[in-house]
Scaffold this active site. Structure first.
Site, PDB file in Angstrom:
ATOM      1  N   GLY A 315     -49.166  30.257  14.837  1.00 42.61           N
ATOM      2  CA  GLY A 315     -49.756  31.597  15.400  1.00 42.61           C
ATOM      3  C   GLY A 315     -50.648  32.215  14.063  1.00 42.61           C
ATOM      4  O   GLY A 315     -51.807  32.585  14.195  1.00 42.61           O
ATOM      5  N   ALA A 316     -49.709  32.381  13.150  1.00 38.96           N
ATOM      6  CA  ALA A 316     -50.147  33.140  11.874  1.00 38.96           C
ATOM      7  C   ALA A 316     -49.319  32.568  10.517  1.00 38.96           C
ATOM      8  O   ALA A 316     -48.014  32.285  10.706  1.00 38.96           O
ATOM      9  CB  ALA A 316     -50.208  34.417  11.840  1.00 38.96           C
ATOM     10  N   MET A 317     -49.759  32.667   9.414  1.00 39.31           N
ATOM     11  CA  MET A 317     -49.170  32.385   8.034  1.00 39.31           C
ATOM     12  C   MET A 317     -49.193  33.731   7.267  1.00 39.31           C
ATOM     13  O   MET A 317     -50.118  34.051   7.017  1.00 39.31           O
ATOM     14  CB  MET A 317     -49.447  31.187   7.620  1.00 39.31           C
ATOM     15  CG  MET A 317     -48.647  30.874   6.337  1.00 39.31           C
ATOM     16  SD  MET A 317     -47.114  30.739   6.638  1.00 39.31           S
ATOM     17  CE  MET A 317     -46.390  30.966   4.880  1.00 39.31           C
ATOM     18  N   GLU A 318     -47.799  34.079   6.621  1.00 40.56           N
ATOM     19  CA  GLU A 318     -48.017  35.100   5.776  1.00 40.56           C
ATOM     20  C   GLU A 318     -48.221  34.981   4.338  1.00 40.56           C
ATOM     21  O   GLU A 318     -47.848  35.899   3.409  1.00 40.56           O
ATOM     22  CB  GLU A 318     -46.543  35.833   6.032  1.00 40.56           C
ATOM     23  CG  GLU A 318     -45.410  35.018   5.127  1.00 40.56           C
ATOM     24  CD  GLU A 318     -44.709  34.017   6.096  1.00 40.56           C
ATOM     25  OE1 GLU A 318     -43.746  33.314   5.767  1.00 40.56           O
ATOM     26  OE2 GLU A 318     -45.326  33.408   7.093  1.00 40.56           O
ATOM     27  N   ASN A 319     -49.268  34.205   4.108  1.00 36.81           N
ATOM     28  CA  ASN A 319     -49.504  33.810   2.698  1.00 36.81           C
ATOM     29  C   ASN A 319     -49.687  35.347   1.875  1.00 36.81           C
ATOM     30  O   ASN A 319     -50.453  36.072   2.637  1.00 36.81           O
ATOM     31  CB  ASN A 319     -50.769  33.112   2.477  1.00 36.81           C
ATOM     32  CG  ASN A 319     -50.673  31.858   3.523  1.00 36.81           C
ATOM     33  OD1 ASN A 319     -50.081  30.849   3.407  1.00 36.81           O
ATOM     34  ND2 ASN A 319     -51.616  32.120   4.266  1.00 36.81           N
ATOM     35  N   HIS A 351     -45.661  41.405  12.254  1.00 41.12           N
ATOM     36  CA  HIS A 351     -44.720  40.394  11.651  1.00 41.12           C
ATOM     37  C   HIS A 351     -44.961  39.951  10.257  1.00 41.12           C
ATOM     38  O   HIS A 351     -44.275  39.707   9.450  1.00 41.12           O
ATOM     39  CB  HIS A 351     -44.606  39.381  12.698  1.00 41.12           C
ATOM     40  CG  HIS A 351     -43.605  38.039  12.422  1.00 41.12           C
ATOM     41  ND1 HIS A 351     -42.473  37.874  12.919  1.00 41.12           N
ATOM     42  CD2 HIS A 351     -43.547  37.089  11.680  1.00 41.12           C
ATOM     43  CE1 HIS A 351     -41.852  36.724  12.696  1.00 41.12           C
ATOM     44  NE2 HIS A 351     -42.592  36.391  11.583  1.00 41.12           N
ATOM     45  N   GLU A 352     -46.547  39.596  10.167  1.00 47.27           N
ATOM     46  CA  GLU A 352     -46.921  38.706   9.209  1.00 47.27           C
ATOM     47  C   GLU A 352     -47.061  39.790   7.769  1.00 47.27           C
ATOM     48  O   GLU A 352     -46.781  39.271   6.658  1.00 47.27           O
ATOM     49  CB  GLU A 352     -48.258  38.130   9.223  1.00 47.27           C
ATOM     50  CG  GLU A 352     -48.328  37.413  10.479  1.00 47.27           C
ATOM     51  CD  GLU A 352     -47.290  36.054  10.210  1.00 47.27           C
ATOM     52  OE1 GLU A 352     -46.920  35.806   9.204  1.00 47.27           O
ATOM     53  OE2 GLU A 352     -47.015  35.547  11.215  1.00 47.27           O
ATOM     54  N   HIS A 355     -43.487  39.953   6.171  1.00 44.22           N
ATOM     55  CA  HIS A 355     -43.484  38.914   5.364  1.00 44.22           C
ATOM     56  C   HIS A 355     -43.739  39.387   3.938  1.00 44.22           C
ATOM     57  O   HIS A 355     -43.456  38.673   2.942  1.00 44.22           O
ATOM     58  CB  HIS A 355     -44.056  37.658   5.781  1.00 44.22           C
ATOM     59  CG  HIS A 355     -43.227  36.947   6.733  1.00 44.22           C
ATOM     60  ND1 HIS A 355     -41.762  36.573   6.703  1.00 44.22           N
ATOM     61  CD2 HIS A 355     -43.622  36.649   7.929  1.00 44.22           C
ATOM     62  CE1 HIS A 355     -41.358  35.686   7.751  1.00 44.22           C
ATOM     63  NE2 HIS A 355     -42.716  35.616   8.589  1.00 44.22           N
ATOM     64  N   GLU A 374     -37.968  34.910   8.746  1.00 44.02           N
ATOM     65  CA  GLU A 374     -38.381  34.991   9.906  1.00 44.02           C
ATOM     66  C   GLU A 374     -37.514  36.111  10.825  1.00 44.02           C
ATOM     67  O   GLU A 374     -38.269  36.502  11.821  1.00 44.02           O
ATOM     68  CB  GLU A 374     -38.426  33.736  10.645  1.00 44.02           C
ATOM     69  CG  GLU A 374     -39.231  32.640  10.079  1.00 44.02           C
ATOM     70  CD  GLU A 374     -40.721  32.929   9.777  1.00 44.02           C
ATOM     71  OE1 GLU A 374     -41.185  34.254  10.541  1.00 44.02           O
ATOM     72  OE2 GLU A 374     -41.395  32.471   8.944  1.00 44.02           O
TER      73      GLU A 374
END
Length: 897
Positions: A315-319, A351-352, A355, A374
């Site tokens: 869904g998404a990534m927290e880079n 959420h991201e 992170h 997570e």
């Protein structure tokens, strides 16, 4: 050969991990992207600390063409290289996804080395590593590039030490066309033309000019630019990000409540979609200062960007500093988005952002502790922060209705695994990104929060983060931080929840002067045997009692930490265990107590929360499925809640009915009777709420309308089906969908598909294929096109959706699906979706036989969970068909004409 490598036995856990004799300190990474040819080349110089004497260097690399390798070594106290410029041979091991350089000299402990590697690869649509995404521009398909490095895909983008423990700083340089935008984790230090002088500068590219980037092989100074990004803090490779494309942006900022610094915030997307980015930008602006206050740690980077991408695995990534996610998780048109889309975009972005602290500042040491990332991000993004700044979303109820349910459903299977699961083989890593790492971890942390108090819990979390700033952490570090604040031995309470499989059911036996409690492992398949019932959990009971004068009190201090326990209590008065459904266990009450509590919960609003009612529904269904109560008793509970007005309770009501239908879907008599019950419950709700939202209507009422119309349409409520299909027919005829409210797009599309044919299919396909359609509308159309019942249209959908279908189709095309999607986060969910309707022992045997010749190592956990689910459904049907049918017939729920 290093001594460490020589002593590792094949297939031991250490066999899959890189040697620790060499440690990366800093990466100088250059990426040159050619979007026209879909290729990239790069050069990386890694500053290495030699920790132990070694004659080899081992790093990760996969599917990269490595052109050159050279090494420069500096010994302690020397300012000159003692070994410089030699071209070395890289030995590739595709199984272990690594490269090895055997050195002609011994590297002593304490010296440093600079390893330089040139590399290149194609930009494909693989959704992992460094890849490309397509978009439509002026009638043509064009591309932009982006990364998805987690969990072990940085090695596909550049040679590196691709394990979370190997934190290092990064200085990233991107070379790209002048009419594109370059993005990375950090802010831009400088940007300008990429000239011949740059191209031939030795410290920029050693010999990268040997790999041509332009179509003709010629270099044009007017075509390219070079973008240098600032040096990052220490971070793990899975958080590295870079992207190149024709992006536009919207921007804002926030002021740090800790330092007073103003930090820019941007959301990037292709120019045709950027007008939909304001909502997620507003969410980011709202929650960033709140996170700083809660953790008492300033966000350490000078900016935070978000990129909305058409093609993305998760869904998404927290880079760090550059969140990347799908269009439907980042973009939202307020005029054309339904209420649920607002909730989802808000919770995912929150959420991201969580992170950026949990995972990025402090990172788990290895993937067995992925829940530290997570689980906390889910708790913060789906519960704590939204409850504080977006109260209209009612995320406390969401947490129980959605996250807790997901966790219970998976953890009730015999094939479940601990949250903290040992990972030896890298093929396991993708598999543990499941609902245990997210939903169960968040749920047990929520339980701890309520037991200790939110302030104490968050203060302890802050201590944990501060103690591991820019470092790696393990479970014991977290417990130590919380224990420091509370003085409570948190590890003694939490270790079983984190390190053991499953969760308990507490059985209650009443007497006049109290309740006798016993805990056992809960399994959806029924009573566990001795081998699977060895764990004794420390259960915060959260006991609600109501005195004779109606005063409610919740005691959060009682812990059931033995197999059995007696609690003094006046059982002539009302009580409920697990008040607010804050703890991770189910309750089996005696006799009519469950029904009586359910009745009271609908009448005594001040004493019972929506979360209580959701928990009662959830427990009733689960206990029935496991054979601990009659399924007709669960239906009694459903009847009690038929006049519910809270959205998430109504959603749980619908989910409970759907679970029964999903099990008995092949029994037409039960299906017809169950649909009659659903129409009887949800039909009157639709009449009361109508189809149009009033001005300034509360968000939860909008959500409720979506839920009850969806449920009524699923049950073939004639008036609802007629209303939705007529609205869709008008759209087909006129091309104008203004008469379909955004909140009703999904149920309208789904209902039109279920009752439609080729015309409806083509219409939905055209919506999905239209590049100007909003992400939420496209999502609704995807749900719709997957809802046709005609075999020929299902086949068309299957082909259109990249072979994503049910078991009959999956069986025919399984190898192709694995080849295209087997290494993505999505694959386990595709697998589960494909088999979720199966419910007989024959199905079980067929699936076991089908997979007998397959290499299931990359999805073994998911497959075992699927098989467990089929057997439990089969047992439930065998046990309860007569009971359900009798209950429904006695109440005269019949099929519609």
């Amino acid at each position: 050969m290093s001594s460490q490598k020589a002593t590792i036995s094949v297939k031991s856990p250490e066999y899959y991990r890189l040697p620790t004799n060499v440690k990366p300190i800093h990466y100088d990474l250059i990426i040159h992207t050619n979007l026209k040819t879909s290729k990239f080349v790069g050069s990386v110089t890694v500053l290495l600390e030699i920790v132990e004497v070694t004659s080899s260097i081992v790093f990760h690399t996969l599917n990269l063409n490595i052109a050159n390798a050279s090494l420069r070594v500096v010994r302690p106290g020397q300012n000159v290289s003692v070994y410089d410029g030699h071209t070395l041979k890289v030995h590739l091991d595709t199984e272990l996804e690594r490269g090895t350089i055997d050195l002609p000299v011994i590297l002593d402990a304490g010296c440093t080395a600079e390893l330089t590697l040139d590399f290149g690869a194609d930009l494909t649509g693989a959704l992992i590593g460094y890849f490309r995404s397509a978009w439509r521009h002026e009638g043509k398909t064009e591309y932009y590039s982006l990364t998805s490095m987690a969990p072990t895909n940085a090695r596909r983008a550049f040679p590196c030490w691709d394990e979370p423990l190997f934190k290092a700083t990064f200085s990233i340089t991107m070379i790209s066309r002048k009419d594109t935008v370059a993005l990375s984790n950090m802010n831009i230090d400088s940007e300008g033309p990429y000239t011949s002088a740059d191209k031939n500068t030795p410290d920029l590219f050693k010999s990268l000019s040997n790999i041509s980037l332009s179509e003709s092989g010629a270099f044009s100074e007017s075509e390219w630019k070079i973008t240098r990004f600032a040096k990052s803090p220490p971070m793990s490779t899975y958080l590295v990000a870079f992207s190149n494309g024709p992006f536009a942006y919207v921007e804002s900022s926030y002021t740090s409540p800790l330092s007073g610094k103003v930090k820019p915030l941007r959301v990037y997307a292709t120019p045709d979609l950027i007008h939909q980015a304001h909502f997620v930008l507003g969410v980011t602006e709202t929650v960033m200062p709140r996170y700083e206050q809660i953790f008492d740690i300033e966000y350490p980077l000078p900016k935070l960007d978000t990129l909305a991408a058409a093609d993305f695995d998760s869904g998404a990534m927290e880079n760090w500093g550059l969140i990347i996610g799908r269009l439907n998780t980042n973009l939202l048109d307020p005029k054309n988005a339904d209420a649920l889309a607002r909730r989802d975009v808000t919770s995912i972005q929150t959420h991201e952002i969580a992170h950026q602290w949990f995972g990025n500042i402090t990172t788990m040491a290895w993937w067995d502790n992925i829940y530290l990332n997570e689980g906390f991000a889910t708790l913060m993004g789906s519960y704590i922060i939204p409850d504080k700044v977006f109260p209209d979303l009612k995320m406390k109820s969401y947490m129980v209705s959605v996250e807790l349910k997901r966790a219970f459903d998976l953890d009730a299977k015999l094939s479940s695994h601990p949250i903290d699961v040992p990972i030896d083989d890298p093929k396991m890593i993708h598999q543990v990104f499941d609902m245990l790492a997210y939903s169960k971890a968040a749920s047990v942390l929520r339980m701890l929060l309520h037991y200790l108090g939110e302030d104490n819990f968050l203060k302890g979390v802050s201590i944990y983060l501060k103690s591991r700033l820019f470092k790696n952490g393990v479970t014991e570090d977290l417990w130590a931080g919380i224990t420091e604040v509370t003085g409570i031995d948190v590890a003694s309470i939490m270790d079983t929840w984190i390190k053991k499989t499953g969760f308990p059911v507490v059985t209650v036996i009443e007497s006049e002067d109290g309740i006798f409690l016993r805990q056992d492992r809960f399994l959806e398949s029924g009573k566990p045997d001795k081998e699977n019932n060895e764990t004794t959990w420390s259960i915060p009971l959260s006991l609600l009692t109501i005195s004779g004068d109606g005063v409610a009190r919740v005691d959060n201090t009682i812990v059931l930490d033995t197999r059995e326990k007696f609690i003094p209590l006046d059982t002539s008065k009302s009580y409920k265990l697990n008040a607010g459904t804050v703890s991770f266990y189910r309750v089996l009450y005696p006799g009519e107590r469950l029904v009586n509590i359910a009745k009271l919960a609908t009448q005594d609003a001040p004493s019972f929360t929506p979360e209580d009612r959701i928990g009662l529904l959830s427990d009733a269904l689960a206990l029935a499925k496991a054979g601990m109560i009659e399924t007709s008793r669960a239906l009694d509970i459903i009847q009690i809640f038929r006049n519910e007005t809270e959205f998430y309770v109504t959603t749980s009501l619908a989910d409970t009915l759907n679970a029964i239908l999903d099990t008995w879907w092949e029994n037409q008599e039960v299906v017809d009777l169950m649909n009659g019950l659903r129409r009887d419950i949800f039909g009157p709700m639709v009449k009361r709420l109508g189809y149009e939202a009033s001005k300034d209507e509360p968000l939860d009422v909008k959500q409720l309308r979506i839920g009850v119309i969806t449920a009524a349409a699923d049950a073939n409520e004639e008036s609802v089906v007629k209303e939705l299909t007529s609205r869709f027919a008008k759209y087909v005829k006129t091309g104008d969908d203004s008469h379909i409210p955004p909140d009703l797009l999904r149920p309208t599309y789904i209902t039109a598909a279920r009752h439609g044919g080729p015309i409806e299919w083509q219409t939905l396909k055209s919506i999905i294929s239209n590049p100007t359609i909003t992400p939420s509308k496209r999502s609704s159309a995807i749900f719709g096109i997957c809802s046709f019942t005609s075999p020929s249209l299902i086949n068309q959908t299957f082909d259109f959706a990249l072979k994503e279908g049910k078991f009959d189709f999956m069986r025919e095309c399984f190898d192709e699906v694995v080849r295209n999607l087997g290494e993505t986060y999505a694959f386990p969910y595709i697998l589960q979706f494909s088999f979720q309707g199966l419910n007989t022992k024959k199905d079980y045997e067929e699936i076991k036989h089908f997979f007998k010749t397959k290499d299931t190592s990359a999805y073994r956990l998911s497959l075992n969970q699927i098989l467990d689910g089929i057997l439990s459904k089969a047992a439930w049907k065998d046990r309860s068909t007569e009971d359900i049918t009798k209950w429904l017939k006695e109440r005269s729920f019949v099929a519609c004409d």
